[in-house]
Enzyme design. Structure first.
Site, mmCIF file in Angstrom:
data_model
loop_
_atom_site.group_PDB
_atom_site.id
_atom_site.type_symbol
_atom_site.label_atom_id
_atom_site.label_comp_id
_atom_site.label_asym_id
_atom_site.label_seq_id
_atom_site.Cartn_x
_atom_site.Cartn_y
_atom_site.Cartn_z
ATOM 1 N N HIS A 308 48.836 53.520 -149.796
ATOM 2 C CA HIS A 308 50.072 52.963 -150.351
ATOM 3 C C HIS A 308 50.810 52.219 -149.254
ATOM 4 C CE1 HIS A 308 53.903 52.683 -152.457
ATOM 5 N NE2 HIS A 308 53.178 52.864 -153.552
ATOM 6 N N ASP A 366 48.259 56.862 -158.942
ATOM 7 C CA ASP A 366 47.213 56.506 -159.896
ATOM 8 C C ASP A 366 45.934 57.306 -159.743
ATOM 9 O OD1 ASP A 366 48.522 54.733 -161.475
ATOM 10 O OD2 ASP A 366 48.238 53.084 -160.078
#
Ligand code: ACO
Length: 431
Positions: A308, A366
């Site tokens: 991320h 996710d």
């Protein structure tokens, strides 16, 4: 302004420039560089905006080092445990948690705006049966500017409110229509007595041939996932919505632009990509091979759902969803959970691997969300659509904040030009 200054020195002229520093309520200070070009004739260079705050915002705060995520100051863990998606939507849009009356009025408004103009349904017939649902949803949401142009005076607060309620209420209906088109079933109209998540499940899974009862476990799981996906400050799709909206564009078009940006596998498309990857890996004994591929610089393969831009310790949403996976799968009576078991093992192996430790790559939101969506019966191609429904609340909240920002201007970045210098046109016969 904080009164703090940041000085920059021009290496060529020796001239120094004091730039004002602004402090937020939490988080790093920002250096206000707006005068830089005017005074020094230079731009800043920050592809991917890793060091650039594009706006001031009061909506969502992330501390990527500590794994903190807060909506309007409330930690995501508390909201996930104690709130509901609709309450969170109110919070994001209006800045405060609603009282009981406000919540009821808001929920009622969303429940009673769920139908879409009947002509919009016909648009779906123009799509091929195997069109990706994200393509259909982006297209049909964009078309809303052609249906609801009576309330898009963006300077009028009432119009902005109607737009917000409309898009939040109608996007599940549009998503369900895309799903029904893909599976070749008749469209199911919304039911206003159902809450947001239950109505969504009803529109997806009810068929005229038999009764359909919403499973409260499924509705609860959707509500939780939507709460976790509702906003994430200036991510790619939200920045896209802000940028598109900054020109004064019709707000439905700005949301359609956000949906398009979300679809990419580096962003919201990752939930679909994770499931495809887990299926490709297939079994625990293949994990080492795929981890090696992810580490190989010459191989474009990446572990989807890992890494991320902001979180460098852990993604708090992933932690909540991992726990929810255990709970939801057990409640749904799924004892044989090969993909979830594979995901858990993959996480365990990757988190012990020097490459992932050194690059601070952790599972993101996710990595596990698709496992729940799959257990609820949604096809993989609908996962990113689910994300888009939830994130619509964040997009609309940011769009509203942007429109009334007194410092707001059209978004127009500059560039480092490295193309040809001026040259003269050569007639085609001489080339
Ligand atoms: N697998 C293997 N290596 C990775 C991964 C991964 N998933 N993610 C990053 N890396 C490596 C990169 O190769 C790079 O290595 P290098 O420094 O040797 O070149 C380093 O880690 C930094 O990666 P960047 O791509 O520069 O990081 P950035 O912040 O630009 O990208 C992103 C973040 C897009 C999320 C990236 O980690 C990624 O592609 N992850 C997989 C896709 C994904 O899960 N996306 C969902 C994000 S969450 C969301 O949007 C909802």
């Amino acid at each position: 302004m904080s009164g703090k200054k940041f000085s920059l020195q021009n290496g060529e002229t020796g001239e120094s420039l004091e730039l004002p520093v602004r402090s937020g309520t939490v988080g790093p200070d920002v250096v206000d560089i707006r005068s830089l070009y005017g005074e020094q004739g230079v731009f800043t260079y920050d592809p991917g905006f890793a060091s650039t705050a594009s706006c001031e915002s009061k909506i969502t705060f992330i501390d990527g080092g500590k794994g903190v995520l807060m909506y309007r100051g409330y930690p995501i863990e508390q909201l996930a445990q104690r709130s509901s998606f609709i309450e969170v939507a109110f919070l994001l849009l209006y800045g405060e948690l609603p009282n009981a009356e406000e919540l009821e009025a808001f929920e009622q408004s969303i429940r009673t705006h769920t139908m879409i103009n009947e002509t919009m349904l016909r648009l779906f017939n123009g799509f091929h049966h195997d069109a990706h649902p994200m393509a259909m949803v982006a297209g049909v949401v964009g078309s809303m500017s052609a249906f609801y142009h009576d309330t898009t005076d963006i300077q009028d607060q009432r119009h902005r409110d109607i737009f917000a309620h409309r898009i939040i209420a109608k996007i599940p209906t549009i998503a369900a229509a895309a799903y029904k088109h893909a599976v070749g079933q008749p469209f199911t109209y919304p039911r206003n007595e159902l809450n947001y998540a239950a109505n969504l499940l009803h529109m997806f899974f009810a068929v005229p041939a038999e009764d359909y009862e919403v499973d409260p476990v499924a509705a609860e799981a959707i509500d939780l996932l939507f709460t976790l996906h509702a906003d994430h400050e200036q991510n790619c799709s939200t920045s896209t919505v802000r940028l598109a909206g900054s020109s004064g564009a019709n707000p439905y078009s700005a949301i359609a632009a956000g949906i398009a940006a979300l679809w990419g596998p580096a962003h919201g498309g990752a939930n679909e990509a994770v499931l495809t990857m887990l299926q490709e890996i297939g079994s625990v004994d293949q994990i080492e091979k795929y981890v090696a591929k992810a580490k190989d610089r010459d191989d474009p393969f990446r572990l989807m759902g890992f890494g991320h831009r902001v979180y460098k310790n852990f993604d708090p949403r992933a932690t909540i969803i991992r726990e929810a996976c255990h709970r939801v799968l057990a409640k749904l009576g799924r004892t044989d959970t090969p993909l979830f078991d594979l995901a858990l093992r993959l996480e365990e192996i990757a988190l012990k691997d020097e490459y992932f430790i050194e690059k601070k790559l952790y599972p993101n939101v996710d990595f596990y969300s698709g496992i729940i969506y799959r257990a609820l019966g949604l096809p993989t191609s609908m996962f990113t659509v689910m994300f888009a429904i939830a994130r619509t609340v964040g997009w609309v909240s940011h769009w509203r904040e942007m429109i009334i920002d007194p410092e707001g201007r059209i978004g127009r970045p500059r560039q480092l030009y490295s193309g040809p210098v001026q040259r003269d046109y050569v007639p085609i016969s001489q080339r």
